[in-house]
Design a protein around this motif. Sequence first.
Motif, mmCIF file in Angstrom:
data_model
loop_
_atom_site.group_PDB
_atom_site.id
_atom_site.type_symbol
_atom_site.label_atom_id
_atom_site.label_comp_id
_atom_site.label_asym_id
_atom_site.label_seq_id
_atom_site.Cartn_x
_atom_site.Cartn_y
_atom_site.Cartn_z
ATOM 1 N N UNK A 150 0.812 -1.216 0.000
ATOM 2 C CA UNK A 150 0.000 0.000 0.000
ATOM 3 C C UNK A 150 0.848 1.271 0.000
ATOM 4 N N UNK A 151 1.954 1.222 -0.707
ATOM 5 C CA UNK A 151 2.806 2.390 -0.943
ATOM 6 C C UNK A 151 2.570 2.879 -2.361
ATOM 7 N N UNK A 152 2.525 4.197 -2.526
ATOM 8 C CA UNK A 152 2.266 4.788 -3.839
ATOM 9 C C UNK A 152 3.418 4.473 -4.781
ATOM 10 N N UNK A 153 3.075 3.919 -5.944
ATOM 11 C CA UNK A 153 4.044 3.687 -7.012
ATOM 12 C C UNK A 153 4.056 4.869 -7.977
ATOM 13 N N UNK A 154 2.845 5.325 -8.325
ATOM 14 C CA UNK A 154 2.707 6.420 -9.282
ATOM 15 C C UNK A 154 1.280 6.960 -9.223
ATOM 16 N N UNK A 155 1.092 8.098 -9.854
ATOM 17 C CA UNK A 155 -0.248 8.679 -9.989
ATOM 18 C C UNK A 155 -0.469 9.025 -11.456
ATOM 19 N N UNK A 156 -1.713 9.217 -11.814
ATOM 20 C CA UNK A 156 -2.042 9.646 -13.172
ATOM 21 C C UNK A 156 -3.369 10.388 -13.169
ATOM 22 N N UNK A 157 -3.525 11.273 -14.117
ATOM 23 C CA UNK A 157 -4.759 12.028 -14.288
ATOM 24 C C UNK A 157 -5.235 11.801 -15.716
ATOM 25 N N UNK A 158 -6.516 11.419 -15.843
ATOM 26 C CA UNK A 158 -7.094 11.135 -17.157
ATOM 27 C C UNK A 158 -8.510 11.696 -17.220
ATOM 28 N N UNK A 159 -9.057 11.874 -18.432
ATOM 29 C CA UNK A 159 -10.464 12.274 -18.534
ATOM 30 C C UNK A 159 -11.366 11.211 -17.908
ATOM 31 N N UNK A 160 -12.439 11.649 -17.288
ATOM 32 C CA UNK A 160 -13.417 10.749 -16.678
ATOM 33 C C UNK A 160 -14.411 10.341 -17.753
ATOM 34 N N UNK A 161 -14.110 9.254 -18.434
ATOM 35 C CA UNK A 161 -14.924 8.797 -19.564
ATOM 36 C C UNK A 161 -16.344 8.385 -19.133
ATOM 37 N N UNK A 162 -16.529 8.036 -17.869
ATOM 38 C CA UNK A 162 -17.839 7.597 -17.385
ATOM 39 C C UNK A 162 -18.722 8.751 -16.943
ATOM 40 N N UNK A 163 -18.174 9.951 -16.902
ATOM 41 C CA UNK A 163 -18.936 11.104 -16.428
ATOM 42 C C UNK A 163 -19.992 11.504 -17.450
ATOM 43 N N UNK A 164 -21.189 11.887 -16.985
ATOM 44 C CA UNK A 164 -22.205 12.389 -17.908
ATOM 45 C C UNK A 164 -21.759 13.689 -18.584
ATOM 46 N N UNK A 165 -20.768 14.370 -17.993
ATOM 47 C CA UNK A 165 -20.269 15.627 -18.568
ATOM 48 C C UNK A 165 -19.259 15.391 -19.683
ATOM 49 N N UNK A 166 -18.797 14.136 -19.848
ATOM 50 C CA UNK A 166 -17.770 13.840 -20.856
ATOM 51 C C UNK A 166 -18.400 13.895 -22.244
ATOM 52 N N UNK A 167 -17.748 14.582 -23.155
ATOM 53 C CA UNK A 167 -18.304 14.782 -24.491
ATOM 54 C C UNK A 167 -17.766 13.808 -25.533
ATOM 55 N N UNK A 168 -16.814 12.971 -25.187
ATOM 56 C CA UNK A 168 -16.219 12.062 -26.158
ATOM 57 C C UNK A 168 -16.847 10.684 -26.095
ATOM 58 N N UNK A 169 -16.255 9.702 -26.811
ATOM 59 C CA UNK A 169 -16.778 8.328 -26.787
ATOM 60 C C UNK A 169 -16.597 7.700 -25.419
ATOM 61 N N UNK A 170 -17.480 6.789 -25.079
ATOM 62 C CA UNK A 170 -17.415 6.120 -23.770
ATOM 63 C C UNK A 170 -17.044 4.683 -23.920
#
Length: 170
Positions: A150-170
């Motif tokens: 339970x030690x952090x290896x890495x982090x990442x930030x990506x678009x939330x494809x499951x969000x109703x606000x997302x305008x791209x393909x799901x």
Amino acid sequence: MPFFNRLASSAALALVLLAAAGCDPQRISELEEGLSTEVDVRDRFGPPDQVWDEGNGSRTLEYNRQPAGQRNYMITIGPDGKMSALRQVLTPENFARIQAGMGMDEVRRRLGKPAKVTPYALSGETHYDWRFLEPPNTAMLFTVVTDRSLRVLRTQTTPDMASPDHNGPR
């Protein structure tokens, strides 16, 4: 009929969660640092999801809006019983403080409960996801990847494809 009852209950719960998330700005505007009490906070937000002891007589109340929402609030109550800080913690600035080697307990304390936890048994990794809004209003996911200890290896930030606000393909 039980299926339809479950469906109706699920729909009602979803509406309540959406309404509660929409009320946060109003509830927050009713609170004032240095004047509002813990009773005022609980009257507006209800019971906290977690209470963190700060060790100096202060306590921080966690109000989690995951998985449906995109905010987590930490409200600090000072030793005098008054609100001393109200923070929305799912921000790029807070995410930047999450570093490799950090323990998941510290991450959880800084960001609140994640929206989703996904273990990957073969690799020994676990992914913790928090939904958030990147200014001005883009739905995003912040992911913390940990090892078996339970030690952090890495982090990442990506678009939330499951969000109703997302305008791209799901």
